[in-house]
Design an enzyme around this catalytic site. Structure first.
Site, PDB file in Angstrom:
ATOM      1  N   LYS A  65      56.508  11.247  30.712  1.00 53.77           N
ATOM      2  CA  LYS A  65      55.826  11.464  29.682  1.00 53.77           C
ATOM      3  C   LYS A  65      56.836  11.824  28.569  1.00 53.77           C
ATOM      4  CE  LYS A  65      52.960  14.486  28.200  1.00 53.77           C
ATOM      5  NZ  LYS A  65      51.895  15.285  27.735  1.00 53.77           N
ATOM      6  N   ASP A  68      49.219  10.485  27.246  1.00 55.07           N
ATOM      7  CA  ASP A  68      49.012  11.614  27.397  1.00 55.07           C
ATOM      8  C   ASP A  68      47.401  11.551  27.719  1.00 55.07           C
ATOM      9  OD1 ASP A  68      47.872  10.921  24.912  1.00 55.07           O
ATOM     10  OD2 ASP A  68      48.858  12.667  24.197  1.00 55.07           O
TER      11      ASP A  68
END
Length: 224
Positions: free
Chosen positions: A133, A151
């Site tokens: 991420k 997320d």
């Protein structure tokens, strides 16, 4: 006695035309979206994103406003060291582990990359404290790569709306990269995260003021 025909049942997933319309509306609402983390260099962004895990952007920005005037390069943070860094970020959750990662990451950048933030996923993910991420955020926001970092907000929005369903973040990311039109892929991450943060909130989504309400497949929309 005749009865009115039933309306066709909609699929659980958005159609290609609906996805096109979804992003067209989000773009009209916010033509040039960007991260809410405050940074001025790719390295500052990398540090901020590492610090943002399980923390708010507001909280991270407060900490980096104190930190970056003191140390905002790999050399400066490596010299500051873990114990020197901790007081600057002590208001952020998990600051002990994050301090260790940021300092180790800074030293690795100096040792392996001449102090520069690398522009490949593999090199980024090899840095301490950097997962997929974080790498995606840096590639997208600092270097303009059409990646989509998933997320908790994007995971929620993608599943609720029917845009990109998946049981985990990697599955959602894979589907997003497949269904988001090329023209919207560069900014999709920011549009979706902002939509999840301010409209499609976890506990009480603001469905009455949602610009994509009619497209969304979420069955428990808040009334209004």
């Amino acid at each position: 006695m005749s009865t009115a025909p039933r309306a066709p049942r909609r699929s659980r997933n958005l159609t290609a035309a609906e996805i096109q319309e979804l992003f067209a509306r989000l773009k009209e609402l916010d033509p040039k979206p960007t991260t809410e983390l405050v940074y001025s260099t790719p390295f500052e962004l990398l540090v901020a994103v590492i610090l943002s895990a399980q923390a708010t952007d507001v909280g991270v920005n407060k900490a980096t406003r104190r930190l970056f005037p003191v140390a905002n390069t790999p050399a400066q943070l490596a010299k500051l060291g873990v114990e020197g860094l901790k007081p600057h970020i002590s208001t952020i959750g998990l600051y002990n582990a994050k301090a260790a990662n940021v300092v180790a990451m800074s030293r690795q950048l100096l040792d392996l990359h001449d102090g520069q933030v690398p522009r490949t996923r593999e090199a980024l993910e090899a840095l301490p404290g950097v997962g997929r991420k974080t790498a995606n955020v840096v590639l997208n926001t600092a270097f303009g790569e059409p990646t989509i970092a998933v997320d908790t907000h994007i995971f929620r929005v993608s599943n609720r709306t029917g845009l990109a369903r998946g049981k985990d973040v990697r599955a959602v990311e894979t589907r997003l990269l497949r269904v988001v039109p090329d023209e919207y892929r560069l900014d999709a991450h920011h549009w979706l995260i902002l939509h999840g943060r301010y409209t499609c909130k976890a506990r009480k989504p603001d469905c009455p003021h949602c610009v994509i309400r009619d497209l969304c497949r979420f069955p428990d929309k808040t009334p209004g």
